[in-house]
Motif scaffolding. Structure first.
Motif, PDB file in Angstrom:
ATOM      1  N   GLY A 118      45.282  39.392  75.838  1.00 60.94           N
ATOM      2  CA  GLY A 118      45.309  40.596  76.676  1.00 60.94           C
ATOM      3  C   GLY A 118      46.060  41.725  76.004  1.00 60.94           C
ATOM      4  O   GLY A 118      45.861  42.017  74.819  1.00 60.94           O
ATOM      5  N   SER A 119      46.964  42.332  76.740  1.00 60.91           N
ATOM      6  CA  SER A 119      47.802  43.405  76.190  1.00 60.91           C
ATOM      7  C   SER A 119      49.172  42.890  75.746  1.00 60.91           C
ATOM      8  O   SER A 119      50.032  43.676  75.344  1.00 60.91           O
ATOM      9  CB  SER A 119      47.989  44.502  77.249  1.00 60.91           C
ATOM     10  OG  SER A 119      48.623  43.965  78.401  1.00 60.91           O
ATOM     11  N   ILE A 152      53.439  43.297  69.472  1.00 59.63           N
ATOM     12  CA  ILE A 152      53.952  42.640  70.664  1.00 59.63           C
ATOM     13  C   ILE A 152      53.946  43.678  71.779  1.00 59.63           C
ATOM     14  O   ILE A 152      54.656  44.684  71.699  1.00 59.63           O
ATOM     15  CB  ILE A 152      55.384  42.118  70.454  1.00 59.63           C
ATOM     16  CG1 ILE A 152      55.473  41.275  69.178  1.00 59.63           C
ATOM     17  CG2 ILE A 152      55.842  41.336  71.674  1.00 59.63           C
ATOM     18  CD1 ILE A 152      54.700  39.999  69.208  1.00 59.63           C
ATOM     19  N   GLY A 153      53.132  43.445  72.799  1.00 59.77           N
ATOM     20  CA  GLY A 153      52.934  44.488  73.801  1.00 59.77           C
ATOM     21  C   GLY A 153      52.298  45.695  73.124  1.00 59.77           C
ATOM     22  O   GLY A 153      51.273  45.559  72.444  1.00 59.77           O
ATOM     23  N   ASN A 154      52.898  46.842  73.256  1.00 61.91           N
ATOM     24  CA  ASN A 154      52.385  48.045  72.593  1.00 61.91           C
ATOM     25  C   ASN A 154      53.183  48.420  71.349  1.00 61.91           C
ATOM     26  O   ASN A 154      53.040  49.519  70.809  1.00 61.91           O
ATOM     27  CB  ASN A 154      52.405  49.228  73.574  1.00 61.91           C
ATOM     28  CG  ASN A 154      51.421  49.032  74.718  1.00 61.91           C
ATOM     29  OD1 ASN A 154      50.311  48.545  74.502  1.00 61.91           O
ATOM     30  ND2 ASN A 154      51.840  49.388  75.930  1.00 61.91           N
ATOM     31  N   ILE A 155      54.034  47.512  70.875  1.00 63.46           N
ATOM     32  CA  ILE A 155      54.926  47.827  69.768  1.00 63.46           C
ATOM     33  C   ILE A 155      54.494  47.076  68.505  1.00 63.46           C
ATOM     34  O   ILE A 155      54.399  45.845  68.496  1.00 63.46           O
ATOM     35  CB  ILE A 155      56.381  47.445  70.115  1.00 63.46           C
ATOM     36  CG1 ILE A 155      56.840  48.194  71.369  1.00 63.46           C
ATOM     37  CG2 ILE A 155      57.308  47.754  68.954  1.00 63.46           C
ATOM     38  CD1 ILE A 155      58.197  47.762  71.866  1.00 63.46           C
ATOM     39  N   SER A 156      54.225  47.819  67.440  1.00 63.54           N
ATOM     40  CA  SER A 156      53.916  47.211  66.149  1.00 63.54           C
ATOM     41  C   SER A 156      55.206  46.710  65.500  1.00 63.54           C
ATOM     42  O   SER A 156      56.245  47.378  65.557  1.00 63.54           O
ATOM     43  CB  SER A 156      53.230  48.227  65.228  1.00 63.54           C
ATOM     44  OG  SER A 156      51.961  48.574  65.740  1.00 63.54           O
ATOM     45  N   VAL A 157      55.100  45.540  64.854  1.00 60.19           N
ATOM     46  CA  VAL A 157      56.276  44.922  64.230  1.00 60.19           C
ATOM     47  C   VAL A 157      55.951  44.611  62.766  1.00 60.19           C
ATOM     48  O   VAL A 157      55.561  43.487  62.422  1.00 60.19           O
ATOM     49  CB  VAL A 157      56.702  43.649  64.971  1.00 60.19           C
ATOM     50  CG1 VAL A 157      58.056  43.156  64.454  1.00 60.19           C
ATOM     51  CG2 VAL A 157      56.749  43.858  66.469  1.00 60.19           C
ATOM     52  N   PRO A 158      56.102  45.586  61.867  1.00 59.08           N
ATOM     53  CA  PRO A 158      55.761  45.383  60.455  1.00 59.08           C
ATOM     54  C   PRO A 158      56.552  44.259  59.791  1.00 59.08           C
ATOM     55  O   PRO A 158      56.065  43.629  58.850  1.00 59.08           O
ATOM     56  CB  PRO A 158      56.102  46.736  59.819  1.00 59.08           C
ATOM     57  CG  PRO A 158      56.056  47.711  60.938  1.00 59.08           C
ATOM     58  CD  PRO A 158      56.533  46.964  62.136  1.00 59.08           C
ATOM     59  N   SER A 159      57.758  44.000  60.260  1.00 55.61           N
ATOM     60  CA  SER A 159      58.594  42.969  59.649  1.00 55.61           C
ATOM     61  C   SER A 159      58.006  41.567  59.813  1.00 55.61           C
ATOM     62  O   SER A 159      58.446  40.626  59.146  1.00 55.61           O
ATOM     63  CB  SER A 159      60.001  43.001  60.246  1.00 55.61           C
ATOM     64  OG  SER A 159      59.961  42.739  61.645  1.00 55.61           O
ATOM     65  N   VAL A 171      57.589  36.809  73.607  1.00 55.16           N
ATOM     66  CA  VAL A 171      56.495  37.681  74.020  1.00 55.16           C
ATOM     67  C   VAL A 171      56.605  37.861  75.541  1.00 55.16           C
ATOM     68  O   VAL A 171      56.244  36.960  76.309  1.00 55.16           O
ATOM     69  CB  VAL A 171      55.121  37.092  73.657  1.00 55.16           C
ATOM     70  CG1 VAL A 171      54.000  37.993  74.156  1.00 55.16           C
ATOM     71  CG2 VAL A 171      55.014  36.879  72.148  1.00 55.16           C
ATOM     72  N   PRO A 172      57.114  38.997  76.002  1.00 58.38           N
ATOM     73  CA  PRO A 172      57.248  39.233  77.445  1.00 58.38           C
ATOM     74  C   PRO A 172      55.918  39.065  78.167  1.00 58.38           C
ATOM     75  O   PRO A 172      54.870  39.521  77.702  1.00 58.38           O
ATOM     76  CB  PRO A 172      57.735  40.684  77.505  1.00 58.38           C
ATOM     77  CG  PRO A 172      58.428  40.905  76.201  1.00 58.38           C
ATOM     78  CD  PRO A 172      57.633  40.128  75.198  1.00 58.38           C
ATOM     79  N   GLY A 173      55.975  38.370  79.292  1.00 60.23           N
ATOM     80  CA  GLY A 173      54.773  38.140  80.086  1.00 60.23           C
ATOM     81  C   GLY A 173      53.995  36.912  79.702  1.00 60.23           C
ATOM     82  O   GLY A 173      53.055  36.516  80.395  1.00 60.23           O
ATOM     83  N   LEU A 174      54.369  36.273  78.595  1.00 60.21           N
ATOM     84  CA  LEU A 174      53.694  35.063  78.143  1.00 60.21           C
ATOM     85  C   LEU A 174      54.675  33.917  77.960  1.00 60.21           C
ATOM     86  O   LEU A 174      54.482  32.826  78.491  1.00 60.21           O
ATOM     87  CB  LEU A 174      52.963  35.321  76.819  1.00 60.21           C
ATOM     88  CG  LEU A 174      52.291  34.094  76.179  1.00 60.21           C
ATOM     89  CD1 LEU A 174      51.092  33.648  77.021  1.00 60.21           C
ATOM     90  CD2 LEU A 174      51.856  34.400  74.748  1.00 60.21           C
TER      91      LEU A 174
END
Length: 407
Positions: A118-119, A152-159, A171-174
């Motif tokens: 999902g999102s 994760i959600g709407n945030i990109s995590v390049p690391s 992962v919030p919500g999961l």
């Protein structure tokens, strides 16, 4: 050339299934006194654990119990689903054996254009691979997963594009995920390695994955055994029942092997088996014991049943055993044993026949087949007893054991 694994067999999946042993034996190549390697591996698109319906392995590529260094398989699918959600899209898996300057080994790969919940989570360009190798007398493995994008959600995590092995991320919500899960296990017989692109742990209620479910996405395994005179294989189970081609009770106390047990006896026991409306089986267990090295390869499977009741038919203790071996000078041996304590119907005793594939007809009750044996130079299987129940059009196999060597 060594034995080739039939693609229809390989497509069955990861775990060995009833009948695999005999199929392998039928497709194995010519005898060889030279040491051989055992190659096994798989790639899986998605696999769910936790009781979810249709949560079994999807997009499977597998090779198993083969000495063929050219064995390979690939698979692909547009989308792999969990809980009617497209978790992974454009999924491809492949696994292959090799014998080249890198050594003898197996590489398994799995990839997906994207993995999405999902999102809550979105991974793109996911590629996972693992390799197990034997070279110059040494065993080693590698495994890794890379990502083109992690959100994760709407945030990109390049690391997280090149994470350390076994990186845990909330992962919030999961719940949480584990990225780049890798590992390996070395034994006296060889080594296997595994790598998983991402493992999803749903520990909170959400609309995508049921709470309590664990989902492995892009799951791979590679295994190589040390050089040996042959690769051992086989299986055993207590009972199996079917009506025509429909299985009504799968194999119980099932055990199998593709490389032995390093000479240790492994026991799988069950208190009782109830086949609804068909049969009751008392306490039972199976054993396996096998080894393979450059001097000899040998394996033994056994099945033991305290007793069976089918309607008015009562059968005493049932035991079976299958053995196969090969020595470095190319000598093969196969053997079986089976025995049945007693057969009675409403207090009347019937003779227990000892011949191979001998039968006893009990009018109106069942047809019994004793010592149902399949034998080849390098493989043997025995069903101690097969019960054809007339009134139910049901076949019950009791006391199955099989053993073989490849190489």
């Amino acid at each position: 050339m060594g034995p080739r694994i039939n693609k229809k067999l390989a497509a069955v999946g990861v775990a060995a299934v009833v009948g695999v042993a005999s199929t392998i034996a039928l497709t194995s190549g010519s005898a060889s006194a030279s040491p051989v390697f055992g190659y096994s591996g798989y790639g899986i698109g998605v696999e769910a654990k936790g009781g979810i319906v249709n949560g079994g392995a999807q997009t499977v590529s597998t090779i198993s119990c083969t000495t063929d260094s050219s064995a390979k398989m690939s698979n692909d699918v547009a989308a792999a689903n969990v809980n009617n959600q497209a978790i992974a899209r454009t999924v491809r898996t492949d696994t292959h054996a090799f014998n080249n300057k890198s050594g003898n080994g197996v590489t398994s790969n799995a990839s997906a254009v994207d993995v999405k919940v999902g999102s809550l989570l979105h991974l793109t360009g996911v590629k996972t691979t693992t390799t197990a190798v034997y070279k110059n007398g040494k065993l080693s493995y590698t495994g890794n997963t890379t990502y083109a994008g992690v959100k994760i959600g709407n945030i990109s995590v390049p690391s997280l594009l090149h994470p350390e092995p076994n990186t845990k991320v909330a992962v919030p919500g999961l719940g949480y995920i584990v990225l780049n899960r890798v590992g390996g296990v070395k034994s006296a017989n060889g080594i296997y390695s595994y790598a998983q692109g991402v493992v999803l742990f749903a520990n909170v209620k959400n609309k995508y994955i049921p709470e309590g479910i664990e989902v492995a996405v892009l799951k791979t395994r590679a295994e190589i055994s040390k050089p040996a005179t042959a690769v051992v294989f086989g299986d055993a189970y207590v009972t199996k029942a079917n009506v025509d081609k429909l299985v009504v009770s799968g194999p119980t106390s099932y055990q199998a092997t593709c490389k032995g047990t390093e000479g240790k006896t492994v026991r799988q026991a069950v208190g009782e088996v109830v086949i609804p409306k068909v049969a009751y089986v008392g306490a039972a267990y199976t054993t396996k014991n096998g080894y393979q090295n450059e001097n000899k390869a040998a394996v033994t499977f056994t099945s033991h049943v305290a007793g069976v009741k089918v309607g008015n038919l009562s059968i005493g203790a049932i035991n079976s055993e299958a053995y196969a071996s090969k020595t470095k000078d190319g000598k093969y041996a196969v053997a079986f044993k089976s025995n049945i304590a007693s057969i009675t119907v409403n207090g009347k005793t019937y003779p227990v026949k000892t011949g191979v594939n001998s039968t006893l007809d009990i009018p109106g009750i069942a047809k019994l087949t004793f010592n149902q044996v399949k034998k080849q130079q390098r493989y043997i299987s025995v069903n101690a007893l097969v019960i054809d129940v007339y009134s139910l059009n049901t076949k019950v196999v009791v006391g199955h054991a099989a053993a073989g060597v490849i190489g």
